[in-house]
Design an enzyme around this catalytic site. Sequence first.
Site, PDB file in Angstrom:
ATOM      1  N   GLU A 302       0.823  -1.215   0.000  1.00 42.46           N
ATOM      2  CA  GLU A 302       0.000   0.000   0.000  1.00 42.46           C
ATOM      3  C   GLU A 302       0.854   1.259   0.000  1.00 42.46           C
ATOM      4  OE1 GLU A 302      -2.710   2.119  -0.726  1.00 42.46           O
ATOM      5  OE2 GLU A 302      -3.681   0.310   0.025  1.00 42.46           O
ATOM      6  N   ASP A 306       1.206   4.073  -3.024  1.00 40.11           N
ATOM      7  CA  ASP A 306       0.804   5.467  -2.833  1.00 40.11           C
ATOM      8  C   ASP A 306       1.940   6.430  -3.131  1.00 40.11           C
ATOM      9  OD1 ASP A 306      -1.654   4.523  -2.014  1.00 40.11           O
ATOM     10  OD2 ASP A 306      -1.290   4.813   0.120  1.00 40.11           O
ATOM     11  N   SER A 558      -7.150   2.332  -4.058  1.00 37.43           N
ATOM     12  CA  SER A 558      -5.975   2.836  -3.337  1.00 37.43           C
ATOM     13  C   SER A 558      -5.022   3.556  -4.286  1.00 37.43           C
ATOM     14  CB  SER A 558      -5.225   1.679  -2.684  1.00 37.43           C
ATOM     15  OG  SER A 558      -6.019   1.029  -1.733  1.00 37.43           O
TER      16      SER A 558
END
Length: 641
Positions: A302, A306, A558
């Site tokens: 994650e 990002d 995401s």
Amino acid sequence: MILSGITYTLYAAAAFASSALGHPSAHTKVTHERRDVVHGQWTKVGRAATDAPITLRIGLKQRNLERADEFMHAISDPRSETYGQHWSAQKVAQMFAPTDDAIAQTEAWLLNEGVPADRIVRTSGRNWIKITTTVGKAESLLDTAYSVYENDDGARIVACEAYSLPATIQGHIDLVAPTIQFDEREAVVTTRGLRKRAEALAPKFKKLPHGRPQADSLKNCSEVTTPACLRALYDIPKEVKPVKGNSFGIVEFAPQSYNQVDLDGFFTVYGGGKMANGTAPIFNGIDGGYLSTESGSGIRGESNLDLCYAMALTHPQNVTLYQVGDSVIWNPATNNNFLDAIDGSYCTTDGGDDPVWDAVYPHDDTYNPGAYTGGPMCGTYETTKVISVSYGSNEDARPAGYRARECAEYMKLGPMGVTVLFSSGDTGVAGLRSQCVNPGGSYTPVAADHGRFNPMFPGTCPWITSVGGTALPPSTPIGTREVATYNFGSGGGFSNLFALPSYQRAAMDHYFTHHAPAYNSSRFNDTRLVRGYPDVALAAQDYVTGLDGGFTAFSGTSASAPTFGAMLALVNAERMKKGKGSVGFVNPVLYAHPEVFEDVVEGKNPGCGTEGFRAVEGWDPVTGLGAPNWKRLKKVFLDLP
């Protein structure tokens, strides 16, 4: 921002106790909150000991929250004469602080009930009152019964299923904790405490289908997404010169944390030759925030995803990482712990964070050498102008009062010129783990083919921008109209808690007039009076990402949220060059200017044994207003004051 607290005494409250609370009607109690269904695998194993210590936190109702739509319209609606006239942090704190009467009357009730004055503490932000007492006394105060509940993993909590407050002060109080807050975070018991998995939207990953794509190639953008693909899809410039005061923030929660070697590997290939090894975000550790030394997609995925795209798309703008939470897993960090750190008026410096839902510091380091043993961080950091968060949970997984307080805090960031983005979710109309809701309120088994739709929070909060997912159709080139994601269902639907905001009313009327779904209230809140989400949607499939020394393709909203955040950060840079402020809360502008978007009219977001909703002309609960174009976005915002 760091806001100073104000110290008060209990003298006024004591005077009130001897008068108003002496009237018989003051003793009448009414049910304040009730949980009809205990979600998850919690089983009542017995009554809590009446002499056991307990700390109650009373969340006081803040002033002027009912005027949120009015305030946001005045500052964020492009038709408003006061558009862009952002407030100071001090003005925000003063506008929404609880009234003196709310504080005095609540404390008067406690004193009248025999709680010693030295056991009553006001937090510095005036939002909470804390009392240290016993379970028996708490039961008397709240007209309830506390029990011990245990889940299948052996974790135990003390909670109740309903509680009451005096009718005379109920209107001053949002919630009391711990009461009906059953912990549904993903936690499992170990022999050395609790271990958790991050409450992320868990982006899906796979091997790259054609090996690592070339940096500037647009040949396979329907199969693998790169920074070059995103720039071509949305007209994002390769570089915008940095401007002082412009900033973009990414929020991560332990144990998720990025790896610098992975970032270096990604930037070497996809950084345009301008991002040297060691290019890293500004690190703002919150409540023990740390960078894990572990590897794998469960720890790195994650955060690497990002930051790879937030930084590559905005370089050389500043990107700040808010790394939240320590290695103690029994009480992991939440959005509220992050909000504490950027807003001292919200922070509960005396331990007022909800002891079940939020990490309450200091932590015990007996079994966790990396535990954060300091106090909560309150107003420690300035907030960035754009904040992107790729974490979420089921709207009904926590009490309505808790959700309302968190949503209100996002609202307060808007008047200060801050844009807050959240991913809409990756399980269509279902909730985390693809669970839906049974008629009685409990969750269905994972991926059950029935149940009521399960909306995701914070996407349902009207004061954030919810970002859904799109994709190019298979084997099609750049320039083809995008569709809703098909590798997974992009999160979308309708809130069960939050009212329809004024900026969304026209779009909602159009949707239900021309494209009303066939489902009735047994499937979703079809009143047409509630918040719909997402607001926008961007590419969400197969983002090539540095991981464990190589490259992996990740899919999920995401990826969409930080991509849109990058676009807004670049728009802010262009506005600041002209002496203008940041864009702040963008939803009113977006809904007033649908020409900014490429409408997405194909696809669906299945779940709960249905195809979910369908992407249609105009706004829809799959892809929102559609996919934004940066050049059009820039023009609209540059034309505003």
